[in-house]
Design a protein around this motif. Structure first.
Motif, mmCIF file in Angstrom:
data_model
loop_
_atom_site.group_PDB
_atom_site.id
_atom_site.type_symbol
_atom_site.label_atom_id
_atom_site.label_comp_id
_atom_site.label_asym_id
_atom_site.label_seq_id
_atom_site.Cartn_x
_atom_site.Cartn_y
_atom_site.Cartn_z
ATOM 1 N N MET A 57 64.633 42.295 32.554
ATOM 2 C CA MET A 57 63.926 41.103 33.022
ATOM 3 C C MET A 57 63.593 40.145 31.869
ATOM 4 O O MET A 57 63.019 39.088 32.085
ATOM 5 N N GLN A 58 63.929 40.565 30.636
ATOM 6 C CA GLN A 58 63.595 39.805 29.447
ATOM 7 C C GLN A 58 62.117 39.401 29.465
ATOM 8 O O GLN A 58 61.742 38.236 29.323
ATOM 9 N N SER A 59 61.289 40.417 29.654
ATOM 10 C CA SER A 59 59.842 40.187 29.710
ATOM 11 C C SER A 59 59.119 41.457 29.292
ATOM 12 O O SER A 59 59.738 42.505 29.080
ATOM 13 N N ALA A 60 57.811 41.362 29.176
ATOM 14 C CA ALA A 60 56.995 42.512 28.783
ATOM 15 C C ALA A 60 55.664 42.458 29.506
ATOM 16 O O ALA A 60 55.228 41.391 29.963
ATOM 17 N N PHE A 61 55.034 43.622 29.617
ATOM 18 C CA PHE A 61 53.678 43.703 30.160
ATOM 19 C C PHE A 61 52.743 44.102 29.035
ATOM 20 O O PHE A 61 53.029 45.029 28.265
ATOM 21 N N VAL A 62 51.627 43.387 28.949
ATOM 22 C CA VAL A 62 50.708 43.537 27.823
ATOM 23 C C VAL A 62 49.312 43.860 28.341
ATOM 24 O O VAL A 62 48.821 43.214 29.286
ATOM 25 N N ASP A 63 48.682 44.859 27.726
ATOM 26 C CA ASP A 63 47.307 45.223 28.082
ATOM 27 C C ASP A 63 46.350 44.325 27.311
ATOM 28 O O ASP A 63 46.330 44.328 26.080
ATOM 29 N N ILE A 64 45.553 43.533 28.064
ATOM 30 C CA ILE A 64 44.551 42.665 27.420
ATOM 31 C C ILE A 64 43.133 43.075 27.817
ATOM 32 O O ILE A 64 42.173 42.347 27.570
ATOM 33 N N GLY A 65 43.017 44.250 28.479
ATOM 34 C CA GLY A 65 41.701 44.715 28.893
ATOM 35 C C GLY A 65 41.323 44.306 30.295
ATOM 36 O O GLY A 65 40.246 44.654 30.777
ATOM 37 N N TRP A 66 42.181 43.570 30.982
ATOM 38 C CA TRP A 66 41.958 43.179 32.362
ATOM 39 C C TRP A 66 42.486 44.276 33.276
ATOM 40 O O TRP A 66 43.266 45.132 32.870
ATOM 41 N N GLU A 67 42.052 44.287 34.548
ATOM 42 C CA GLU A 67 42.442 45.362 35.467
ATOM 43 C C GLU A 67 43.944 45.394 35.741
ATOM 44 O O GLU A 67 44.484 46.427 36.131
ATOM 45 N N LYS A 68 44.627 44.271 35.540
ATOM 46 C CA LYS A 68 46.082 44.219 35.698
ATOM 47 C C LYS A 68 46.719 43.780 34.388
ATOM 48 O O LYS A 68 46.191 42.907 33.697
ATOM 49 N N ALA A 69 47.860 44.381 34.063
ATOM 50 C CA ALA A 69 48.557 44.023 32.835
ATOM 51 C C ALA A 69 49.027 42.578 32.901
ATOM 52 O O ALA A 69 49.372 42.059 33.967
ATOM 53 N N ALA A 70 49.043 41.915 31.772
ATOM 54 C CA ALA A 70 49.469 40.520 31.692
ATOM 55 C C ALA A 70 50.987 40.454 31.519
ATOM 56 O O ALA A 70 51.598 41.320 30.896
ATOM 57 N N PHE A 71 51.580 39.391 32.075
ATOM 58 C CA PHE A 71 53.038 39.218 32.054
ATOM 59 C C PHE A 71 53.417 38.252 30.940
ATOM 60 O O PHE A 71 52.852 37.163 30.814
ATOM 61 N N SER A 148 46.458 35.998 43.256
ATOM 62 C CA SER A 148 46.777 36.951 44.321
ATOM 63 C C SER A 148 46.906 38.343 43.723
ATOM 64 O O SER A 148 45.997 38.829 43.069
ATOM 65 N N THR A 149 48.056 39.005 43.894
ATOM 66 C CA THR A 149 48.251 40.369 43.398
ATOM 67 C C THR A 149 48.811 40.391 41.978
ATOM 68 O O THR A 149 49.017 41.461 41.412
ATOM 69 N N LYS A 150 49.075 39.221 41.412
ATOM 70 C CA LYS A 150 49.695 39.148 40.084
ATOM 71 C C LYS A 150 48.634 39.099 38.990
ATOM 72 O O LYS A 150 47.578 38.497 39.159
ATOM 73 N N GLY A 151 48.957 39.719 37.874
ATOM 74 C CA GLY A 151 48.089 39.635 36.709
ATOM 75 C C GLY A 151 48.264 38.288 36.031
ATOM 76 O O GLY A 151 49.076 37.462 36.438
ATOM 77 N N PRO A 152 47.513 38.038 34.960
ATOM 78 C CA PRO A 152 47.635 36.759 34.263
ATOM 79 C C PRO A 152 48.978 36.626 33.555
ATOM 80 O O PRO A 152 49.606 37.621 33.196
ATOM 81 N N ARG A 153 49.426 35.395 33.369
ATOM 82 C CA ARG A 153 50.610 35.132 32.561
ATOM 83 C C ARG A 153 50.146 34.661 31.199
ATOM 84 O O ARG A 153 49.204 33.862 31.098
ATOM 85 N N ILE A 154 50.800 35.161 30.144
ATOM 86 C CA ILE A 154 50.325 34.894 28.789
ATOM 87 C C ILE A 154 51.442 34.295 27.933
ATOM 88 O O ILE A 154 52.610 34.320 28.300
ATOM 89 N N THR A 155 51.050 33.780 26.769
ATOM 90 C CA THR A 155 51.999 33.220 25.817
ATOM 91 C C THR A 155 51.520 33.517 24.406
ATOM 92 O O THR A 155 50.313 33.677 24.170
ATOM 93 N N ARG A 156 52.464 33.588 23.480
ATOM 94 C CA ARG A 156 52.108 33.743 22.062
ATOM 95 C C ARG A 156 52.081 32.386 21.370
ATOM 96 O O ARG A 156 51.669 32.302 20.216
ATOM 97 N N ARG A 434 42.752 31.248 48.666
ATOM 98 C CA ARG A 434 42.694 32.607 48.141
ATOM 99 C C ARG A 434 41.364 32.889 47.457
ATOM 100 O O ARG A 434 40.903 34.022 47.423
ATOM 101 N N VAL A 435 40.748 31.856 46.873
ATOM 102 C CA VAL A 435 39.456 32.034 46.209
ATOM 103 C C VAL A 435 38.349 32.258 47.233
ATOM 104 O O VAL A 435 37.480 33.125 47.055
ATOM 105 N N LEU A 436 38.377 31.498 48.325
ATOM 106 C CA LEU A 436 37.278 31.533 49.292
ATOM 107 C C LEU A 436 37.508 32.507 50.450
ATOM 108 O O LEU A 436 36.555 32.888 51.122
#
Length: 526
Positions: A57-71, A148-156, A434-436
């Motif tokens: 997928m040319q991607s990675a999952f990263v643990d940032i301390g949130w309940e879902k891994a970041a993409f 929704s069900t997705k974790g945060p998306r991150i960048t370097r 989705r928020v409300l």
């Protein structure tokens, strides 16, 4: 009439609306949960640890301390060399000059890089597994909040936003917000920023930088450089999954991002929020000083300014237009579909005129609802079919103009032969719905349940299978009261025929706590 920033505080929930002439230009809210870390916001910086690298997928999952891994996608993970940036900048300039534009792009204030720089600096032969390994510790920034069900998306490729400028530690670039249209002002700002930024660094002038002095922009830039140095120091000592930088508080982000010279009044119903507003404006926004008011009326502040009513319209699937027409808005995981209907509006002259007026009125409401609901991704608008080309052109141009009020970047294609408009809108946070709201626990989010008649026939088919195998004299049927009422009413002759044909007694019982689609059938065995 000027804009008003209305801020409401209810326990751990803070809501804010930017209002002008009764119309919500922007709506934001934040909820704090005690004992739980704050939700990652766009701009927050974390020291993360790579959990998995996915070459396929040319991607990675990263643990940032949130309940879902970041993409983390490969293009956001690669930090280019200075030479690669300069080569890509030159290629992009030539490409922009030659390429044909499809559709109309309405930029946000960060839509500057596309003028001269393609942010995808990664050479094609460089794949994610060549520079990122599992267990590696990296510094990342939130690019998109959890949706929704997705974790945060991150960048370097980290950026730090100030009031007037944005600092980019890893990207060499001088940019000016495309929302500043005066060419002389753009050149003036570009010259100032070129003098301010060191080699190898980047800086963007935000929309509110228009007319600001060299001293103001340099001061803003220096503050961001200092913040970045503090982040680096903290990251060196921090453990993985640690927050190295939190963006400003909710109130401060409001003042930095959505207030401008047109805001005539900031109204809050909390003394604490009033103090925070006054402290921030006196230090960073002197032009806003003295515009803060503490609301003390007995009528709730959002009710007074009509915001609550607009929010209710914003979570409804159907939105009525003043003429009698309506919009049907359906949000799915993949896209948002908007259908325009004439409804009760029958017009005065002829059909074409009626259709044009309805579509023109719908355009303004659609642009408004997209902002209010924070719809993002792919959006399909089904306008009422217009036969005349000039009518289609009128509606399209009106839509482009209405979208210019939006802070998010949009890309709009011309109206197709089927009367459809395809567009995209940049999404960085979750939608209002989705928020409300949450999926209906009864229909499980589908919006529909099987009809009583459908359930009855399903039950009969299951009953036939039980009757052919039952050895006892009685068969028990437990179902929802509406289903049993039909079985004992309209379908009673069918039940009696089954009893007679199989020689069994059918005992039907109502269960009030059953779902409409739920039933049980079993026989009495000897």
């Amino acid at each position: 009439m000027g804009k008003q920033l209305v801020i409401n505080q209810t326990l751990n929930e803070c809501r804010a609306a930017l209002v002008q002439n009764g119309e919500i230009l922007d709506f934001l809210m934040e909820r704090m949960r005690e004992g739980v870390d704050k939700v990652p916001h766009v701009g927050d910086i974390f020291k993360g640890r790579v959990l998995r690298v996915l070459p396929g997928m040319q991607s990675a999952f990263v643990d940032i301390g949130w309940e879902k891994a970041a993409f983390l996608y490969v293009d956001d993970a690669y930090i280019p060399t200075l030479q690669e940036q300069r080569e890509m900048a030159e290629k992009t300039r030539k490409m922009i000059e030659s390429q044909e534009r499809v559709g109309e792009v309405i930029p946000d204030e960060f839509s500057t890089l596309s003028e001269t720089v393609n942010m995808r600096f990664r050479p094609q032969h460089v794949t994610i597994e060549t520079f990122l390994k599992e267990g590696q510790e990296i510094l990342v920034q939130i690019a998109k909040e959890p949706i929704s069900t997705k974790g945060p998306r991150i960048t370097r490729q980290i950026t730090l936003a100030g009031r007037h400028v944005v600092f980019m530690p890893f990207i060499e670039h001088t940019g000016v917000s495309r929302r500043i249209e005066n060419e002389k002002e753009r050149e003036r700002l570009r010259e100032i920023l070129d003098n301010v930024r060191p080699e190898g660094k980047g800086v963007i002038a935000r929309t509110v930088a228009e007319g600001q002095t060299h001293k103001t922009l340099k001061s803003d830039f220096n503050m961001l450089v200092k913040i970045w140095k503090d982040v680096q120091k903290k990251a060196e000592k921090a453990k993985p999954s640690t927050v190295c930088y939190r963006d400003l508080s909710f109130i401060q982000r409001l003042l930095r991002d959505i207030t401008d010279e047109d805001v005539s009044e900031i109204i809050t119903d909390s003394k604490e929020n009033q103090k925070e507003v006054e402290k921030f404006t006196s230090k960073y926004l002197p032009s806003m000083k003295g515009k803060t008011t503490l609301y003390s009326d007995t009528t709730p502040i959002f009710e007074k300014f009509g915001v609550d009513m607009e929010i209710e319209r914003g979570i409804s699937n159907k939105v009525f237009l003043r003429s009698g027409g309506s919009l049907n808005i359906d949000q799915t995981e993949a896209l948002v579909s908007i259908d325009v209907n004439t409804g009760k509006f029958v017009g005065r002259k002829n059909l074409e005129e009626t259709i044009l007026r309805t579509n023109m009125e719908a355009v303004k409401e659609i642009a408004y609802q997209l902002r209010l609901r924070n719809c993002g991704g792919i959006i399909i608008i089904d306008f009422i079919d217009m036969e005349k080309e000039e009518h289609r052109e009128t509606v399209y141009n009106l839509l482009i103009e209405a979208l210019k009020k939006d802070r998010s970047k949009t890309n709009v294609l011309p109206i197709s032969g089927l009367g459809l408009v395809e567009m995209t809108r940049k999404r960085t946070r979750d939608t209002l719905t989705r928020v409300l709201c949450e999926p209906c626990p009864y229909c499980e989010g589908t919006g529909r349940v099987k009809s009583t008649l459908t359930v009855c026939y399903e039950l009969i088919r299951e009953l036939l299978k039980v009757l052919t195998k039952a050895t006892g004299s009685k068969v028990y049927i437990y179902a929802h009261p509406e289903v049993t009422a039909r079985l004992c009413g309209d379908d009673l002759d069918l039940i009696e025929n089954l009893e007679e044909g199989y020689g069994k007694s059918l005992q039907i019982r109502s269960e009030n706590n059953y779902h409409i689609e739920q039933y049980e059938i079993f026989s009495q065995e000897y």
